[in-house]
Write an enzyme that holds these catalytic residues in place. Structure first.
Site, PDB file in Angstrom:
ATOM      1  N   ARG A  28      20.231 -60.543  87.800  1.00  0.00           N
ATOM      2  CA  ARG A  28      19.074 -60.915  87.317  1.00  0.00           C
ATOM      3  C   ARG A  28      18.096 -59.821  87.199  1.00  0.00           C
ATOM      4  NH1 ARG A  28      18.310 -66.464  91.158  1.00  0.00           N
ATOM      5  NH2 ARG A  28      18.651 -64.780  92.598  1.00  0.00           N
TER       6      ARG A  28
ATOM      7  N   ASP B  49      14.071 -58.720  86.044  1.00  0.00           N
ATOM      8  CA  ASP B  49      12.921 -59.134  85.987  1.00  0.00           C
ATOM      9  C   ASP B  49      12.280 -59.013  84.475  1.00  0.00           C
ATOM     10  OD1 ASP B  49      12.734 -59.564  88.630  1.00  0.00           O
ATOM     11  OD2 ASP B  49      11.989 -57.649  89.135  1.00  0.00           O
TER      12      ASP B  49
ATOM     13  N   TYR C 120      22.159 -49.000  87.487  1.00  0.00           N
ATOM     14  CA  TYR C 120      21.120 -48.981  86.826  1.00  0.00           C
ATOM     15  C   TYR C 120      20.386 -47.517  86.291  1.00  0.00           C
ATOM     16  CZ  TYR C 120      19.825 -53.931  87.996  1.00  0.00           C
ATOM     17  OH  TYR C 120      19.964 -55.216  87.959  1.00  0.00           O
TER      18      TYR C 120
ATOM     19  N   ARG D 213      12.558 -49.896  91.061  1.00  0.00           N
ATOM     20  CA  ARG D 213      11.216 -49.586  90.465  1.00  0.00           C
ATOM     21  C   ARG D 213      10.323 -48.980  91.926  1.00  0.00           C
ATOM     22  NH1 ARG D 213       9.218 -54.985  88.214  1.00  0.00           N
ATOM     23  NH2 ARG D 213       7.309 -53.859  88.118  1.00  0.00           N
TER      24      ARG D 213
END
Length: 264
Positions: free
Chosen positions: A49, A51, A109, A196
């Site tokens: 999932r 954001d 990622y 992040r």
């Protein structure tokens, strides 16, 4: 039957992946489009999932359906009912024991960061940005300590719902291409805001605000308040998922599609 699909989307157009009552998430738009082809409600399960504001150049999801359709209908047909910022890339029939999330062995990622004096215009919302010169070698050296099995509490969002803060990071790389920095992360799984938060702390090191050894100190401290603020979602892309080879998936299960935005 169970169908697996590969998806790309620009996350700044939606309020995250997971379905919400207001219906403005990636999952909501996809389920509505799939239902048009299936002529019945469809429930999607994804590999990871994302954001609000986070993109995907390769998300994987699965759904079950009794509708018999050509695989191309789950691609081009579904795309005809989707907004331009979401696209289904492929569809394959898989065994009913396949699970997009639980069958995955690892996720990949990429964070794309522009480092220049002025903010981006053309790529606004699609890349991160910071001014002030960054030291590529210092960031790469600082990131090396992240590889392996660690407790990532210092890089975990307060609202993270994961049962354990321990993750296994297979690789981290920091590469400069002109004014663009590329951060690549490969791990068995990630915590909420983990990447992040890692990028934010690496940028502190890159600007000389913290020494190279600070990243290892943060890992050991297991204290989120000591790390840098969470970096913007704009440059973050889910770009690959690794599955065991027994599933009939593209690439033998290593489904990787890193974004090439602004890269020479």
């Amino acid at each position: 039957m169970r169908i697996a699909i590969g998806i790309e989307y620009a996350g700044n157009a939606f309020e995250g992946w997971q379905t919400q009552p207001h219906g403005r998430t990636v999952q909501d738009f996809l389920e509505r489009a799939l239902a048009q082809i299936a002529q019945a409600p469809v429930k999607l399960v994804c590999a990871g999932r994302t954001d609000t504001g986070v993109h995907a150049s390769m998300q994987v999801a699965h759904f079950d359906t009794t509708a018999r359709r050509p695989l191309e209908a789950w691609v081009r047909g579904v795309n005809s009912h989707l907004p331009a910022s979401i696209g289904v890339l492929w569809a394959v029939e898989v065994d009913e024991s396949f699970h997009a999330r639980f069958s995955a062995e690892a996720r990949r990622y990429r964070y794309v960061l522009i480092n220049r004096r002025v903010r981006p215009g053309l790529a606004s919302g699609r890349v991160g940005w910071t001014h002030g010169e960054l030291d590529e070698l210092a960031m790469a050296e600082a990131a090396a300590c992240l590889v392996g099995e660690h407790d990532f509490t210092s890089f975990r969002a307060a609202e993270c719902q994961a049962r354990s803060p321990v993750r296994v990071v297979h690789s981290v790389s920091v590469e400069r291409r002109g004014e663009v920095f590329v951060f690549d992360f490969h791990a068995n799984a990630f915590l909420h805001h983990m990447i992040r938060n890692l990028v934010g702390s690496l940028v502190f090191v890159g600007k000389g605000r913290r020494p190279v050894g600070w990243m290892a100190e943060l890992l050991a401290a297991r204290n989120r308040t000591l790390a840098a603020p969470t970096f913007a979602p704009d440059g973050l892309y889910l770009c690959g998922v690794d599955y065991p080879p027994q599933w009939s998936l593209p690439g033998g299960g290593r489904i990787i599609a890193p974004p090439q935005l602004l890269l020479p």
